[in-house]
Write an enzyme that holds these catalytic residues in place. Structure first.
Site, PDB file in Angstrom:
ATOM      1  N   ASP A 291       0.841  -1.186   0.000  1.00 29.49           N
ATOM      2  CA  ASP A 291       0.000   0.000   0.000  1.00 29.49           C
ATOM      3  C   ASP A 291       0.879   1.240   0.000  1.00 29.49           C
ATOM      4  O   ASP A 291       1.697   1.443   0.899  1.00 29.49           O
ATOM      5  CB  ASP A 291      -0.896  -0.005   1.244  1.00 29.49           C
ATOM      6  CG  ASP A 291      -1.791   1.223   1.318  1.00 29.49           C
ATOM      7  OD1 ASP A 291      -2.898   1.170   0.768  1.00 29.49           O
ATOM      8  OD2 ASP A 291      -1.368   2.231   1.932  1.00 29.49           O
TER       9      ASP A 291
ATOM     10  N   HIS B 228      -7.732   9.550  -1.617  1.00 33.96           N
ATOM     11  CA  HIS B 228      -7.083   9.431  -0.308  1.00 33.96           C
ATOM     12  C   HIS B 228      -7.876  10.084   0.821  1.00 33.96           C
ATOM     13  O   HIS B 228      -7.868   9.631   1.961  1.00 33.96           O
ATOM     14  CB  HIS B 228      -5.688  10.068  -0.382  1.00 33.96           C
ATOM     15  CG  HIS B 228      -4.727   9.543   0.622  1.00 33.96           C
ATOM     16  ND1 HIS B 228      -3.368   9.529   0.428  1.00 33.96           N
ATOM     17  CD2 HIS B 228      -4.909   9.010   1.845  1.00 33.96           C
ATOM     18  CE1 HIS B 228      -2.763   9.009   1.469  1.00 33.96           C
ATOM     19  NE2 HIS B 228      -3.680   8.691   2.357  1.00 33.96           N
TER      20      HIS B 228
ATOM     21  N   TYR C  57       3.027   9.827   0.033  1.00 37.89           N
ATOM     22  CA  TYR C  57       4.005   9.143   0.886  1.00 37.89           C
ATOM     23  C   TYR C  57       5.439   9.316   0.376  1.00 37.89           C
ATOM     24  O   TYR C  57       6.383   9.147   1.137  1.00 37.89           O
ATOM     25  CB  TYR C  57       3.714   7.648   0.969  1.00 37.89           C
ATOM     26  CG  TYR C  57       2.402   7.261   1.598  1.00 37.89           C
ATOM     27  CD1 TYR C  57       1.648   8.165   2.343  1.00 37.89           C
ATOM     28  CD2 TYR C  57       1.898   5.972   1.435  1.00 37.89           C
ATOM     29  CE1 TYR C  57       0.436   7.799   2.902  1.00 37.89           C
ATOM     30  CE2 TYR C  57       0.691   5.601   1.994  1.00 37.89           C
ATOM     31  CZ  TYR C  57      -0.035   6.504   2.718  1.00 37.89           C
ATOM     32  OH  TYR C  57      -1.240   6.138   3.274  1.00 37.89           O
TER      33      TYR C  57
ATOM     34  N   LYS D 260      -2.814   6.046  -4.129  1.00 36.21           N
ATOM     35  CA  LYS D 260      -3.902   6.972  -3.826  1.00 36.21           C
ATOM     36  C   LYS D 260      -3.629   8.345  -4.415  1.00 36.21           C
ATOM     37  O   LYS D 260      -2.476   8.756  -4.533  1.00 36.21           O
ATOM     38  CB  LYS D 260      -4.069   7.099  -2.301  1.00 36.21           C
ATOM     39  CG  LYS D 260      -4.095   5.772  -1.553  1.00 36.21           C
ATOM     40  CD  LYS D 260      -4.190   5.980  -0.052  1.00 36.21           C
ATOM     41  CE  LYS D 260      -3.940   4.688   0.707  1.00 36.21           C
ATOM     42  NZ  LYS D 260      -2.501   4.358   0.795  1.00 36.21           N
TER      43      LYS D 260
END
Length: 333
Positions: free
Chosen positions: A62, A130, A67, A97
């Site tokens: 994931d 997200h 990120y 996302k």
């Protein structure tokens, strides 16, 4: 990224149980590796953790544009395929996302294309909105300025998500941090139902109302922060430091983490966990050949509830938003 060492389809061998999804979608492996915080340990340690996870059986990775981990995820999956740890890329379920700064109808598809370029992959298995919030377009980042929050064109954003699916760039599409209210709003016009809602879920934030709603609507739930997550204002982790969970763990000869993960699994949800240690990675998937008792479940159902994530956690403390923050929060009411 093409499938190294394979010119066609390869067998998919998830290391442990998965929950089926409708609409021809692929099942989401029961436990995945989350990458939101792994980048803080350094790129080499991060890459090593990804490879270790794949070696012990994880088949769900994931990630997300915000990120900053997509490139290393792609490199790790490609490296695992070259080394024979996995047969090919298709064996790994990859989620990414679209962040708030790209939650605009004309930016969703370009954001996915950029993610795919970072991942060096031709598609992702799951593409998620997200957060139910749009922010002034810029590079993905947080915390974000409150004054940059904009009214969200959810219909337009979801139509762009549906286009991502129709183009074959996302095998499935879904959402993250959506309350029942936001899901109802989305379902009123969605041509493609969201396959997944990824939310904070654990024994101290059980999301009973949301879980019932998603089950009724055929939306699979994936849990993040299954072990309580990070706490900036306290050294106490309400999951790992729970006396109730400690008591159950001691009686069963299991860790508190395993009790929490097993409880989530028994709710019918999948989960994403985070660790850089091989032994902890192995421990987190050793939850399938035993179960909680009715007494255990009753005790867990009575644990006081505590939520970690809210919209305030991704916003700068100062400034004023023109959008009511309760409209973009993720706390179920």
């Amino acid at each position: 990224m093409a499938s190294p060492g394979s010119s066609g389809r390869c067998s998919r061998t998830p290391g442990f149980p998965a929950g089926p999804l409708g609409g021809g979608g692929r099942a989401v492996p029961a436990v995945g590796l989350g990458t939101a915080s792994l980048r803080s340990v350094g790129e080499e340690s991060f890459r090593g953790a990804l490879l270790a996870a794949l070696e012990v059986g994880y088949r769900h990775i994931d990630t997300a544009s915000v990120y900053g981990s997509e490139r290393v995820v792609g490199e790790a999956v490609a490296g695992a395929a070259r080394r024979g740890v996995i047969a090919c890329r298709e064996e790994v379920f990859v989620t990414t996302k679209v962040w708030c700064t790209q939650c605009h109808p004309d930016l969703v598809l370009p954001s996915l294309r950029e993610s795919l370029q970072n991942l060096q992959m031709e598609y992702v298995d799951m593409y998620l909105v997200h957060w139910p919030m749009s922010v002034k377009p810029t590079k993905p980042h947080y915390p974000m300025k409150r004054e940059d929050i904009m009214p969200m064109d959810l219909r337009g954003v979801w139509q762009a998500m549906e286009e991502c699916h129709q183009l074959g760039l996302a095998k499935m599409i879904g959402v993250s941090n959506f309350t029942t209210k936001k899901l109802q709003e989305l379902l009123a016009f969605a041509k493609i139902r969201p396959a997944v809602n990824q939310v904070e879920l654990n024994p101290v934030w059980q999301q009973k109302k949301l879980m019932e709603f998603c089950k009724a609507k055929g939306i699979h739930v994936t849990a993040y922060f299954p072990l309580g997550g990070r706490h900036s204002t306290s050294t106490v982790n309400p999951v790992l430091d729970s006396d109730v969970l400690k008591e159950i763990a001691a009686a069963k000869g299991k860790s508190v983490a395993q009790i929490s993960l097993r409880w989530i699994y028994e709710q019918g949800a999948s989960m994403v966990t985070t660790s850089t240690k091989r032994e902890r990675l192995k421990e987190n998937i050793d939850i399938f050949d035993w179960q909680l008792s009715d007494e255990d479940r009753l005790k867990i159902s009575q644990i006081p509830q505590h939520k970690t994530v809210s919209v305030l956690s991704i916003l700068c403390p100062d400034g004023v938003s023109s959008v009511e923050l309760s409209e973009v929060d993720v706390v179920e009411v």
